[in-house]
Design an enzyme around this catalytic site. Structure first.
Site, PDB file in Angstrom:
ATOM      1  N   ASP A  93       5.669  -2.046   5.789  1.00 15.53           N
ATOM      2  CA  ASP A  93       5.591  -0.598   5.901  1.00 15.53           C
ATOM      3  C   ASP A  93       6.887  -0.059   5.286  1.00 15.53           C
ATOM      4  OD1 ASP A  93       5.707   2.041   6.603  1.00 15.53           O
ATOM      5  OD2 ASP A  93       5.317   1.741   8.744  1.00 15.53           O
ATOM      6  N   TRP A 142       7.898   2.584  14.906  1.00 15.71           N
ATOM      7  CA  TRP A 142       6.775   2.433  13.979  1.00 15.71           C
ATOM      8  C   TRP A 142       6.292   0.996  13.926  1.00 15.71           C
ATOM      9  CZ3 TRP A 142       4.493   6.647  13.745  1.00 15.71           C
ATOM     10  CH2 TRP A 142       5.209   7.845  13.699  1.00 15.71           C
ATOM     11  N   LYS A 154       8.070  11.246   2.207  1.00 14.88           N
ATOM     12  CA  LYS A 154       9.535  11.131   2.291  1.00 14.88           C
ATOM     13  C   LYS A 154      10.150  11.024   0.889  1.00 14.88           C
ATOM     14  CE  LYS A 154       8.747   8.892   6.642  1.00 14.88           C
ATOM     15  NZ  LYS A 154       8.866   9.956   7.628  1.00 14.88           N
TER      16      LYS A 154
END
Ligand code: PMP
Length: 349
Positions: A165, A98, A189
């Protein structure tokens, strides 16, 4: 049979949250919240209350804006280089898939510096040796969902504007969020369901950027109070319920203690079970995603079938990595980790 959900995201939602969600979208006086205009008082109140809950749980100072946007964390990876510190440098730490995606998006439009990377060691650790002069912004991925590593020290935030992030660990632990310039996370999540992205942004980072298209422009989103277009109402309803559930658990310090207990139990088993080996350096292990391999692959088929029969789902490693990944987000009960450990201890080969 009861299923034990260890998926990495979308991920486990507990019964209490699902029940509240069903009640929240049920028709009242013939209408569901999902049918109402986002300009009306009900949805305006929902957004305001959810923002207030975020600010309260994170103890954010007034200088932060809170946005709920579409497009997931990946759209943020792309928006950040268009908007943040545009006249200064874009700096990144490469800690996994990511992080790399963020770097690639930035590289499309501006010069992008990688200050450090653990790619050569299969992203098995968090680099700590990097030098940053504090110019521009520094982007990090606080929890590396695919690899199972996590930043535990944020002292570099003192140097300048850090953009994080936090898609897979936001609101799972008690850190000083006021140290960051910007924080973002997809909601699927720890905070409900996919479809919405939480963006927290220090107002001082907002620039006038008339050349940046409005949907990619933070200042425009702030001006429109997250309603530049029809907002992700269902994802915000779920986030609102998840935040209230977090508050009910006692807030972030209480959740962090539970999350630590869960991951300690699992890592202790990984370290002591001769069949298993963890992927990540001990000090950089994630409280959210534990990654490990089976040492003797001749046991793999039996191991997989056995765990499937025990009702365990979602533990395959990311398709790019293999092995196993057990995700332990906020709503995963401690008893599920205990059950999983009990199962692997009783695996007879
Ligand atoms: N960053 C991290 C750390 C992630 O875990 C994910 C998704 N697993 C993403 C970014 C991409 O998120 P989205 O699917 O919301 O775009």
């Amino acid at each position: 049979m009861k299923q034990y959900n260890f998926y990495a995201g979308p991920s486990i939602l507990n019964d209490e949250v699902i029940k509240s969600a069903l009640a929240a979208i049920d028709k009242k006086d013939g209408l569901s919240l999902l049918e109402l205009s986002h300009r009306g008082p009900e949805i305006q109140n929902l957004f305001q209350e959810t923002k207030d809950l975020v600010k309260e749980l994170m103890q954010l100072e007034d200088r932060y804006e809170v946005l709920f946007l579409h497009g997931g964390a990946r759209l943020q990876n792309c928006m950040i280089p268009y908007n943040i510190c545009t006249k200064e440098s874009a700096n990144y730490i490469d800690t996994g898939i990511w992080a790399k995606n963020s770097i690639e998006e930035s590289g499309i439009i501006r010069e992008t510096k990688i200050l450090s990377s653990s790619a050569k060691d299969n992203y098995s650790y968090i680099p700590k040796d990097f030098e940053w002069d504090g110019n521009g912004y520094l982007h990090i991925t606080s929890n590396n969902t695919v690899h199972g590593s996590q930043f535990h020290d944020f002292s570099f935030c003192k140097k300048g504007k850090v953009v994080a992030d936090m898609s897979s660990d936001l609101l799972s632990r008690d850190i000083n969020f006021n140290d960051f310039g910007m924080i973002y996370a997809g909601l699927q999540k720890n905070l409900g369901t996919a479809g919405g992205t939480l963006v927290i942004l220090d107002k001082s980072l907002l620039e006038d950027l008339p050349q940046v298209p409005s949907m990619l422009n933070y200042k425009q989103h702030v001006k429109a109070d997250s309603m530049l277009n029809t907002p992700p109402v269902f994802a915000v309803i779920m986030c609102n319920i998840a935040l209230k559930w977090i508050a009910k658990q006692g807030g972030l310090a209480a959740l962090e203690a539970i999350n630590k207990t869960k991951s300690d139990i699992l890592y202790n088993e990984i370290d002591n079970n001769p069949l298993l080996s963890g992927f990540v350096k001990t000090e950089d292990r994630s409280l959210m995603n534990a990654t490990f391999a089976i040492n003797d692959l001749s046991f793999k088929n039996n191991f997989d079938t056995y765990l499937e029969e025990k009702g365990i789902v979602g533990i395959d490693g990311h398709r790019s990595k293999g092995g196993y990944r057990v995700s332990m987000y906020n709503m995963l009960p401690l008893s599920h980790v205990e059950y999983f450990v009990d199962c692997i201890q009783n695996f007879k080969g």
